[in-house]
Structure formats: C-alpha cells, structure tokens
Design a protein around this motif. Structure first.
Motif, PDB file in Angstrom:
ATOM      1  N   UNK A 261     -64.357  18.122 -81.788  1.00  0.00           N
ATOM      2  CA  UNK A 261     -63.014  17.901 -81.888  1.00  0.00           C
ATOM      3  C   UNK A 261     -62.346  18.864 -82.513  1.00  0.00           C
ATOM      4  N   UNK A 262     -61.349  19.507 -81.891  1.00  0.00           N
ATOM      5  CA  UNK A 262     -60.771  20.638 -82.769  1.00  0.00           C
ATOM      6  C   UNK A 262     -59.243  20.561 -82.685  1.00  0.00           C
ATOM      7  N   UNK A 263     -58.518  21.151 -83.857  1.00  0.00           N
ATOM      8  CA  UNK A 263     -57.095  21.120 -83.590  1.00  0.00           C
ATOM      9  C   UNK A 263     -56.670  22.915 -83.271  1.00  0.00           C
ATOM     10  N   UNK A 264     -56.009  22.676 -82.108  1.00  0.00           N
ATOM     11  CA  UNK A 264     -55.948  24.091 -81.622  1.00  0.00           C
ATOM     12  C   UNK A 264     -54.473  24.034 -81.375  1.00  0.00           C
ATOM     13  N   UNK A 265     -53.803  25.337 -81.779  1.00  0.00           N
ATOM     14  CA  UNK A 265     -52.659  25.744 -81.546  1.00  0.00           C
ATOM     15  C   UNK A 265     -52.303  26.446 -80.247  1.00  0.00           C
ATOM     16  N   UNK A 266     -51.860  25.856 -79.077  1.00  0.00           N
ATOM     17  CA  UNK A 266     -51.560  26.408 -77.725  1.00  0.00           C
ATOM     18  C   UNK A 266     -50.150  27.341 -77.947  1.00  0.00           C
ATOM     19  N   UNK A 267     -50.173  28.310 -77.400  1.00  0.00           N
ATOM     20  CA  UNK A 267     -49.037  29.056 -77.264  1.00  0.00           C
ATOM     21  C   UNK A 267     -48.547  29.728 -75.920  1.00  0.00           C
ATOM     22  N   UNK A 268     -47.360  29.542 -75.446  1.00  0.00           N
ATOM     23  CA  UNK A 268     -47.205  29.974 -74.173  1.00  0.00           C
ATOM     24  C   UNK A 268     -45.680  30.633 -74.111  1.00  0.00           C
TER      25      UNK A 268
ATOM     26  N   UNK B 232     -58.310  27.047 -84.122  1.00  0.00           N
ATOM     27  CA  UNK B 232     -58.052  28.387 -83.372  1.00  0.00           C
ATOM     28  C   UNK B 232     -56.846  28.367 -83.068  1.00  0.00           C
ATOM     29  N   UNK B 233     -56.278  29.481 -82.289  1.00  0.00           N
ATOM     30  CA  UNK B 233     -55.107  29.553 -81.584  1.00  0.00           C
ATOM     31  C   UNK B 233     -55.733  30.013 -80.264  1.00  0.00           C
ATOM     32  N   UNK B 234     -54.831  29.315 -79.206  1.00  0.00           N
ATOM     33  CA  UNK B 234     -54.988  29.601 -77.625  1.00  0.00           C
ATOM     34  C   UNK B 234     -53.760  30.509 -77.282  1.00  0.00           C
ATOM     35  N   UNK B 235     -54.125  31.705 -77.093  1.00  0.00           N
ATOM     36  CA  UNK B 235     -52.626  32.510 -76.946  1.00  0.00           C
ATOM     37  C   UNK B 235     -52.621  33.110 -75.410  1.00  0.00           C
ATOM     38  N   UNK B 236     -51.529  32.695 -74.746  1.00  0.00           N
ATOM     39  CA  UNK B 236     -51.421  33.204 -73.458  1.00  0.00           C
ATOM     40  C   UNK B 236     -50.871  34.663 -73.292  1.00  0.00           C
TER      41      UNK B 236
ATOM     42  N   UNK C  87     -53.082  25.621 -72.594  1.00  0.00           N
ATOM     43  CA  UNK C  87     -53.733  26.864 -73.208  1.00  0.00           C
ATOM     44  C   UNK C  87     -54.704  26.353 -74.105  1.00  0.00           C
ATOM     45  N   UNK C  88     -54.464  25.360 -74.909  1.00  0.00           N
ATOM     46  CA  UNK C  88     -55.221  24.863 -75.951  1.00  0.00           C
ATOM     47  C   UNK C  88     -56.614  24.093 -75.348  1.00  0.00           C
ATOM     48  N   UNK C  89     -56.307  23.573 -74.054  1.00  0.00           N
ATOM     49  CA  UNK C  89     -57.736  22.900 -73.256  1.00  0.00           C
ATOM     50  C   UNK C  89     -58.417  23.988 -72.901  1.00  0.00           C
ATOM     51  N   UNK C  90     -57.765  25.001 -72.505  1.00  0.00           N
ATOM     52  CA  UNK C  90     -58.623  26.274 -71.904  1.00  0.00           C
ATOM     53  C   UNK C  90     -59.480  26.843 -73.131  1.00  0.00           C
ATOM     54  N   UNK C  91     -59.024  26.800 -74.350  1.00  0.00           N
ATOM     55  CA  UNK C  91     -59.835  27.532 -75.467  1.00  0.00           C
ATOM     56  C   UNK C  91     -60.654  26.468 -75.759  1.00  0.00           C
ATOM     57  N   UNK C  92     -60.288  25.269 -75.725  1.00  0.00           N
ATOM     58  CA  UNK C  92     -61.438  24.159 -76.109  1.00  0.00           C
ATOM     59  C   UNK C  92     -62.604  24.276 -75.343  1.00  0.00           C
ATOM     60  N   UNK C  93     -62.581  24.549 -73.985  1.00  0.00           N
ATOM     61  CA  UNK C  93     -63.603  24.727 -72.923  1.00  0.00           C
ATOM     62  C   UNK C  93     -64.417  26.002 -73.347  1.00  0.00           C
ATOM     63  N   UNK C  94     -63.472  27.139 -73.556  1.00  0.00           N
ATOM     64  CA  UNK C  94     -64.230  28.262 -74.010  1.00  0.00           C
ATOM     65  C   UNK C  94     -65.304  28.144 -75.283  1.00  0.00           C
ATOM     66  N   UNK C  95     -64.727  27.254 -76.218  1.00  0.00           N
ATOM     67  CA  UNK C  95     -65.624  26.998 -77.241  1.00  0.00           C
ATOM     68  C   UNK C  95     -66.720  26.240 -76.914  1.00  0.00           C
TER      69      UNK C  95
END
Length: 371
Positions: free
Chosen positions: A14-21, A105-109, A338-346
């Motif tokens: 489980x991760x807390x991710x800031x998605x940015x769009x 982490x930050x998920x940055x589009x 974007x946060x979901x994409x970063x989660x799957x990247x990790x």
C-alpha cells in the motif's frame, strides 16, 4: 534519496501517492492524494485529499501557445519544459505542505504539447527533476511513451483506472478538453476506449474570443443560445475523417483548434457555443453506437460534467442513464489515474491496455526521477 530508501517503497503493498494532472486546457493542476493497495483488478483505490490549482491567465496562454507548431520552435519547447516544471513543482510542494502525513511518491503526467499517434510520437513536458528536487520525493513520470514504443497510441491512459473502478457494461466518459469514453468489461482484454473528439476545447476557444471568459461556467452562455443546424452539419462533416477511423484512436488540440473553426459564420455567438455543445455530444454518442458494445449507463467526469446543457444533451441523445459523481471525484479522477499508473510501475506490472491503445503487448508505463 539513496537506493535503500527507494527499496523500502518498492517493498510496500500500500502506497500514498500524489497524482498530478494538467489537461489540454492547461488551466490548472489537479492533485489527488491517493492510497493504492495491491495490483490489477483487485487494487483498492482511495482518494484521501484533492486540490484544484488554477494557473494565472498569462502562464496558461504561454502553455497553450506551445501547442502551435507555427510559433513554437525547439527553443520555445526547451524553455517551456523548464518553466512548466518549475511552476508545477511549486504548486505540488505547496500541496504536500498541507498534508498531515508523509507521501511515498509523486505520479506526474506533465503537460502534453504535441500528440501525433499517426507518427508514433507524443511529447509531454514539465521537467520532472524540478519536481523531485523541490519535493524530495521520487517522481514517476512520462507514462505515454512506452506504449507507443510497442505500437500503441499512447492514449488514453485512464481506462486502466476505469477497469478497476467500474462495473461491466459501464461507459466511463471524461469530458475535459477532449472527450473520451471507456467501455468497461470484466475481462481486461474486453476493455475498449478511445477519444471521440473535442469536448470543451472548441467551446473554451469560442467563449474566450467572444465573451473574454476562460470557460462557460455552468453552461450559462450555451443556455442562452440555439442550435444552428447548418453549422452543426458543417462541423460533423469536418470531423468525418476522424469519426470514421476505427479505434484504437486518440486525438488532441493538434486537430481541434482555431483552424477547425475557420470560416464558420454565425449570428449570435451564443448560438455557436450552443451548437458546439451539441456537436460534442453528437460525436460522442454516435461513436459509442458505432464502435462499442451495448452498455448499461454512462458515468461522466471532467469539466463537461458541470455543464447542465451538455449533460441534458447527453441524456437526450443517448437515451441512457447518465450519472455525474460528486464534484471532488469528477475533478480528481484523472490525477487518481496517474497515481494508479505509478502504483503499477512500482509493482512492476504493465498498466497500458492493448485493446485500447493498439499496443502489441502490456508494458510498464513511466520513468523514475529521484531527488
């Protein structure tokens, strides 16, 4: 940050991710603190906090001008890559300072300035090293290109989130600058999605020109106008080539800009705005009927969901139940994606949807910038 610290993030479920769009309108940032737990269809996605940050008009105009290949050379793109990165980093840092708990982490589009799937290329700028340096956090960014490397369109990206969130048979529609729709299937390879054409981008251009406002708040301008059948037919004909392209397909402001409206003569500008709303919905509904299986309902997010005139047209033309979620979710959804994409990247999991983009295979989307 040293690699051992990053290794701790990789080991989490489980991760807390800031998605940015930032969308094609470039009017601001959507930031979504999202808790992602697990992977794939069973991933739990929880929105913890959301913020919308509006850009000043001068910065927005600078960004939008960068889309124009006639005035935007490599020097401008180079300069804007750094200016956008600095500006976004400042706003992201301010959002982080408002949070009570640390973020992983930050998920940055970044900002799409040119998207050319026919050429197999796309460009998102906004230097991620500024974001990682200013925030002290790892940044996952540049989510579109790997899909293109394996033959995909690089868009749309949000169908992966739609597949996780919604039930089989749902049409998940997003009405931002561009309109896109996802048909959600329980089977991953049954998901279909594509851009249907413009949503708000042509309307925004028109209200800026004639009313000196950034957008038609609550559809008030459109509500004063009448549909011009002749203009509607002209717009549909101009859009025929794109409409007839079978999915996978994606598009952007490279097509739907001032040139698309060139030579359109009209009486009251309110009538043109009203006609553009009907054109947007007409193309969306006809695309659904032409290219997607029969579904149950339409769930709408994006700025267009806040336009009552557009929503009434969608109900009338589709004949389906139209659901508009709460305002926070409809604004935060793409940043959550974007946060979901970063989660799957990790997680090391491919998060593109080949049945949507036309890619030859699933691939891990994104790149990493460390502070």
């Amino acid at each position: 940050m040293i690699w051992s610290n990053f290794g701790e993030i990789l080991s989490k479920e489980s991760r807390d991710i800031v998605g940015v769009m930032s969308g094609t309108s470039a009017d601001g940032l959507e930031l979504a603190l999202t808790r992602c737990t697990g992977s794939g269809k069973r991933m739990k996605v929880e929105l913890l906090k959301h913020s919308s940050i509006a850009f000043d008009r001068a910065f927005q105009d600078e960004v939008v001008a960068t889309y124009n290949p006639f005035i935007s050379g490599v020097d401008r793109v180079n300069r804007m890559n750094f200016l956008i990165g600095k500006t976004h980093a400042r706003h992201i840092k301010s959002f982080l300072n408002s949070l009570a708990a640390p973020v992983d982490v930050i998920a940055y589009h970044g900002q799409t300035v040119y998207h050319d799937p026919a050429d197999g290329s796309t460009l998102q700028i906004g230097e991620a090293d500024f974001v990682s340096h200013e925030t002290g956090l790892p940044v996952i960014f540049d989510f579109r290109k790997k899909d293109m490397v394996v033959g995909g369109e690089g868009a749309p990206l949000i169908p992966y989130l739609d597949w996780i969130l919604f039930e089989d048979g749902t049409y998940a529609v997003n009405l931002g600058g561009i309109a896109n729709v996802t048909y959600v299937s329980e089977r991953f390879d049954g998901v279909i999605a594509f851009d249907s054409g413009p949503a708000n981008c042509l309307i925004d251009l028109t209200v800026k020109k004639h009313f000196n406002v950034d957008y038609d708040r609550d559809g008030l301008i459109a509500s004063r106008g009448k549909i011009d059948g002749s203009i509607l037919e002209t717009l549909i004909e101009r859009d025929r080539d794109y409409f007839l392209r079978k999915p996978p397909k994606s598009t952007g402001r490279e097509i739907y800009n001032e040139n698309f409206l060139e030579g359109i003569t009209h009486g009251k500008p309110e009538d043109l705005v009203r006609t553009l709303v009907r054109f947007t919905v007409h193309q969306l509904v006809e695309s659904i009927r032409s290219y997607l299986p029969l579904g149950n309902e339409i769930v709408v997010t994006g700025g267009g969901a806040l336009n009552p005139v557009m929503m009434e047209d969608l109900k009338t033309l589709s004949g389906l139940k139209v659901i508009v979620p709460d305002r926070v979710f409809l604004q935060a959804k793409e940043a959550m994606g974007m946060a979901v994409l970063a989660q799957e990247f990790l997680n090391g999991v491919g998060a593109n949807v080949p049945s949507v983009t036309g890619a030859k295979q699933r691939v891990i989307l994104g790149k990493l910038a460390l502070p």
